[in-house]
Design a protein around this motif. Sequence first.
Motif, PDB file in Angstrom:
ATOM      1  N   VAL A   1      -2.334   2.130  -1.214  1.00 17.42           N
ATOM      2  CA  VAL A   1      -2.655   2.275   0.208  1.00 17.42           C
ATOM      3  C   VAL A   1      -1.462   1.977   1.123  1.00 17.42           C
ATOM      4  O   VAL A   1      -1.572   2.122   2.337  1.00 17.42           O
ATOM      5  CB  VAL A   1      -3.848   1.366   0.616  1.00 17.42           C
ATOM      6  CG1 VAL A   1      -5.154   1.888   0.063  1.00 17.42           C
ATOM      7  CG2 VAL A   1      -3.606  -0.075   0.193  1.00 17.42           C
ATOM      8  N   SER A   2      -0.323   1.563   0.539  1.00 10.79           N
ATOM      9  CA  SER A   2       0.777   1.068   1.379  1.00 10.79           C
ATOM     10  C   SER A   2       1.217   2.066   2.449  1.00 10.79           C
ATOM     11  O   SER A   2       1.356   1.703   3.610  1.00 10.79           O
ATOM     12  CB  SER A   2       1.986   0.719   0.507  1.00 10.79           C
ATOM     13  OG  SER A   2       1.661  -0.353  -0.348  1.00 10.79           O
TER      14      SER A   2
ATOM     15  N   GLY B   1       2.035  -4.492   3.878  1.00  8.28           N
ATOM     16  CA  GLY B   1       1.990  -5.941   3.690  1.00  8.28           C
ATOM     17  C   GLY B   1       0.748  -6.451   2.968  1.00  8.28           C
ATOM     18  O   GLY B   1       0.708  -7.611   2.559  1.00  8.28           O
ATOM     19  N   TRP B   2      -0.231  -5.567   2.776  1.00 11.40           N
ATOM     20  CA  TRP B   2      -1.476  -6.020   2.141  1.00 11.40           C
ATOM     21  C   TRP B   2      -1.335  -6.110   0.625  1.00 11.40           C
ATOM     22  O   TRP B   2      -2.125  -6.782  -0.032  1.00 11.40           O
ATOM     23  CB  TRP B   2      -2.619  -5.057   2.486  1.00 11.40           C
ATOM     24  CG  TRP B   2      -2.930  -4.968   3.940  1.00 11.40           C
ATOM     25  CD1 TRP B   2      -2.212  -4.315   4.896  1.00 11.40           C
ATOM     26  CD2 TRP B   2      -4.052  -5.555   4.612  1.00 11.40           C
ATOM     27  NE1 TRP B   2      -2.828  -4.456   6.112  1.00 11.40           N
ATOM     28  CE2 TRP B   2      -3.955  -5.205   5.970  1.00 11.40           C
ATOM     29  CE3 TRP B   2      -5.144  -6.328   4.188  1.00 11.40           C
ATOM     30  CZ2 TRP B   2      -4.902  -5.617   6.917  1.00 11.40           C
ATOM     31  CZ3 TRP B   2      -6.069  -6.727   5.121  1.00 11.40           C
ATOM     32  CH2 TRP B   2      -5.949  -6.382   6.482  1.00 11.40           C
ATOM     33  N   ARG B   3      -0.384  -5.383   0.087  1.00  5.93           N
ATOM     34  CA  ARG B   3      -0.038  -5.390  -1.338  1.00  5.93           C
ATOM     35  C   ARG B   3      -1.194  -4.918  -2.240  1.00  5.93           C
ATOM     36  O   ARG B   3      -1.761  -5.686  -3.034  1.00  5.93           O
ATOM     37  CB  ARG B   3       0.464  -6.780  -1.810  1.00  5.93           C
ATOM     38  CG  ARG B   3       1.520  -7.416  -0.963  1.00  5.93           C
ATOM     39  CD  ARG B   3       2.713  -6.510  -0.646  1.00  5.93           C
ATOM     40  NE  ARG B   3       3.402  -6.026  -1.830  1.00  5.93           N
ATOM     41  CZ  ARG B   3       3.744  -4.734  -1.995  1.00  5.93           C
ATOM     42  NH1 ARG B   3       3.453  -3.813  -1.089  1.00  5.93           N
ATOM     43  NH2 ARG B   3       4.388  -4.374  -3.077  1.00  5.93           N
TER      44      ARG B   3
ATOM     45  N   SER C   1      -4.651 -10.046  -3.589  1.00  7.89           N
ATOM     46  CA  SER C   1      -5.564 -10.814  -2.735  1.00  7.89           C
ATOM     47  C   SER C   1      -6.954 -10.185  -2.641  1.00  7.89           C
ATOM     48  O   SER C   1      -7.087  -8.968  -2.472  1.00  7.89           O
ATOM     49  CB  SER C   1      -4.936 -10.917  -1.337  1.00  7.89           C
ATOM     50  OG  SER C   1      -5.933 -10.876  -0.341  1.00  7.89           O
ATOM     51  N   SER C   2      -7.983 -11.021  -2.748  1.00  2.64           N
ATOM     52  CA  SER C   2      -9.376 -10.541  -2.660  1.00  2.64           C
ATOM     53  C   SER C   2      -9.624  -9.876  -1.305  1.00  2.64           C
ATOM     54  O   SER C   2     -10.316  -8.858  -1.222  1.00  2.64           O
ATOM     55  CB  SER C   2     -10.343 -11.718  -2.853  1.00  2.64           C
ATOM     56  OG  SER C   2     -10.063 -12.728  -1.889  1.00  2.64           O
ATOM     57  N   VAL C   3      -9.033 -10.420  -0.267  1.00  2.65           N
ATOM     58  CA  VAL C   3      -9.238  -9.888   1.088  1.00  2.65           C
ATOM     59  C   VAL C   3      -8.568  -8.509   1.213  1.00  2.65           C
ATOM     60  O   VAL C   3      -9.137  -7.567   1.774  1.00  2.65           O
ATOM     61  CB  VAL C   3      -8.675 -10.890   2.134  1.00  2.65           C
ATOM     62  CG1 VAL C   3      -8.746 -10.311   3.532  1.00  2.65           C
ATOM     63  CG2 VAL C   3      -9.425 -12.216   2.048  1.00  2.65           C
TER      64      VAL C   3
END
Length: 400
Positions: free
Chosen positions: A237-238, A245-247, A273-275
């Motif tokens: 999705v980057s 930045g969500w990685r 990250s789960s979020v």
Amino acid sequence: MSFFASRISRIKPSPTIAIAAKARELKASGRDVIALSTGEPDFETPVHIRDAAKAAMDRGETKYTAVSGTLELREAISRAFKRNNGLAYLPDQISVGCGGKQTIFNALISTVGPGDEVIIPAPYWVSYPDMVLLCEGMPVPVDCPQDTGFKLTPNALDAAITPRTKWLILNSPSNPAGAGYTAGELKALGEVLLAHPHVWVMTDDMYEHLVYGGFEFATMAQVVPSLYERTLTLNGVSKAYCMTGWRVGWAAGPRELIKVMNDVQSQSTTHTSSVSQAAAVAALDGPRDFIAKHNAVFKERRDLVVRMLNDAPGISCPTPEGAFYVYPSCAGCIGKVTPGGRTIETDEDFAIHLLESEGVAVVHGAAFGLSPHFRISYATSTDLLKEACIRVRRACEQLR
Ligand SMILES: Cc1ncc(COP(=O)(O)O)c(C=O)c1O
């Protein structure tokens, strides 16, 4: 004896990050610098995706998830593969990592060892060869010059394959050249691979949605179904969803390989990250009309940059099919002399001249394995791009 492992001496820090750091340094010292060196969209992550992340936190989705990613996300990825590529990948054939970068690393560390060769068409994304080197394998760059559209030809592929070849890495549309392979071109490469059953193909489709002017994206497992069993299809999705930045990135392929990649990840980052994973579900399943809007802006910028760069003496800039990069040749500037008396001998000298004389930060082609070129990222405001192109032209006009 060095404290550091010998494999560390084989790699260098990412040159694109190094140039961005140098530009930031100059800027901090008061210079007016335009950085065209970063590989991320200048648009914000869309609101509905950010809202989904907040909602996930409020629901308490803040604990460990499955190593391979949440089932919700892998199901959303599975639907996206079907919708976008007509590809059937079930959730247990998908591994989600901390960005596309980690999934590529997981795949290589799981399969590449001393003496194993990985074919990498050049110009290439800077991380491929160094990751192969970290895995103690041998990157085999194959020159794909401007007159082949920066694309690998079947003959060049055939000539590069040896009994030690493990992978071909294909990236379309590409970083740094924006080169996109048509279905026909992929089919022709696929024919070569069919004749060499020991070679697997890793397709890095990170820029899938960023294509312009009617170019139709295609990917290997879709175009040559008989290669499905030895293809690893990578996406994330980057870029298209403005989520660098969500990685969150993923790989899809044969279960056995995906399982080993998950085992590797379970001993390093565990999962992303789960979020971020909840946000990625919203990205894939939610409204996607913003992508077309962004693409209209990107196309306009691409055309502007190509037109203006071709007006600069010594520069020749072809029109790429996608991504948000152009990869002009600076061959016409090589051998010329700057006002300060320095001869431009390489594309790195040219990039330094641009930065020092006009404050424009680009990345030199040698970093991507094909010279004499430089990469401009047009993921920045149209006004800044115009100003940057005027400065590039001025920098070229100063050369004698
Ligand atoms: C070709 C290519 N592949 C993979 C990546 C990595 O993407 P991510 O930020 O998801 O790790 C990038 C990022 O620059 C890229 O250009």
